[in-house]
Design an enzyme around this catalytic site. Structure first.
Site, short mmCIF file in Angstrom:
data_model
loop_
_atom_site.label_atom_id
_atom_site.label_comp_id
_atom_site.label_asym_id
_atom_site.label_seq_id
_atom_site.Cartn_x
_atom_site.Cartn_y
_atom_site.Cartn_z
N ASP A 125 38.66 42.19 24.46
CA ASP A 125 38.83 41.30 25.63
C ASP A 125 37.54 41.55 26.52
O ASP A 125 37.15 42.61 26.96
CB ASP A 125 39.90 42.05 26.12
CG ASP A 125 40.60 41.27 27.59
OD1 ASP A 125 39.78 40.36 28.07
OD2 ASP A 125 41.59 41.51 27.86
N ARG A 127 37.04 39.65 29.43
CA ARG A 127 37.53 39.23 30.69
C ARG A 127 37.21 40.55 31.98
O ARG A 127 37.24 41.28 31.41
CB ARG A 127 38.86 38.76 30.86
CG ARG A 127 38.98 37.53 30.20
CD ARG A 127 40.55 37.22 29.94
NE ARG A 127 41.34 38.45 29.42
CZ ARG A 127 42.59 38.43 29.40
NH1 ARG A 127 43.30 37.38 29.96
NH2 ARG A 127 43.24 39.47 28.87
#
EC number: 3.5.4.25
Length: 198
Positions: A125, A127
């Site tokens: 991930d 983000r």
């Protein structure tokens, strides 16, 4: 974070004011859709939505993104006040569209969504939500009721001094096509989900 444009955006959910933001020192642009008065208001219904072309535009059942986007906008419209931040550059949890499709191919061979990213040499991930917190500050949002199943979003807002007064559940249908994806996010990222029997 710089506000670069604003305009009225009529939608099937109602009329929003749209705010386009550009991240300092980069090309990333994010969009805020705001309904009603949110400045200096307590407990603003808020969604931090990661860009997902396949789910948001094409209605892919591989994920629950499109259904969460739809439900969030419906909740904001029903309340007549709220903020949806559409966070660009988050495609495939930040790995980009082409890599997301490559990860899909690995998932078809039995890898889960996290394993597929890692097999490609990419982060599980990538983000960040600091930009979202900066946008909420510019919009003068002081506290939120956050529509999210992702604990990372709660942690980031808290770190930036934006209290989350309540988690508003986004209970979308678990489908055969996305069940493994949703369960993997729950097990490996600690996402909040409901058992359909609860």
């Amino acid at each position: 974070m710089t506000l670069v444009a604003t305009a009225t955006l009529p939608t099937r959910y109602g009329t929003f004011t749209s705010y386009a933001f550009r991240v300092a020192g980069g090309d990333a642009e994010h969009l805020a859709l705001v309904m009603g008065d949110v400045a200096e208001q307590p407990s603003v219904l808020t969604r931090l939505h990661s860009e997902c072309l396949t789910g948001d535009v094409f209605g892919s059942y591989r994920c629950d993104c499109g259904e969460q986007l739809d439900l969030s906008l419906r909740y904001i419209a029903a309340e007549g006040r709220g903020v949806l931040l559409y966070l660009r550059g988050h495609e495939g949890r930040g790995i980009g569209l082409s890599n997301k499709i490559r990860a899909y191919a690995l998932q078809e061979q039995g890898r889960d969504t996290v394993e597929a990213n890692l097999d490609l040499g990419l982060p599980d991930d990538a983000r960040e939500y600091d930009s979202a917190a900066a946008i909420l500050r510019i919009l003068k949002v002081t506290s939120v009721r956050l529509m999210s199943n992702n604990p990372k979003k709660f942690d980031t807002l808290a770190r930036h001094g934006i209290p989350v007064c309540e988690r508003v559940a986004l209970a979308v249908p678990v489908r055969e096509e996305n069940e493994r994806y949703i369960r993997t996010k729950q097990l490996k990222f600690g996402h909040y989900y409901f058992d359909e029997n609860e």
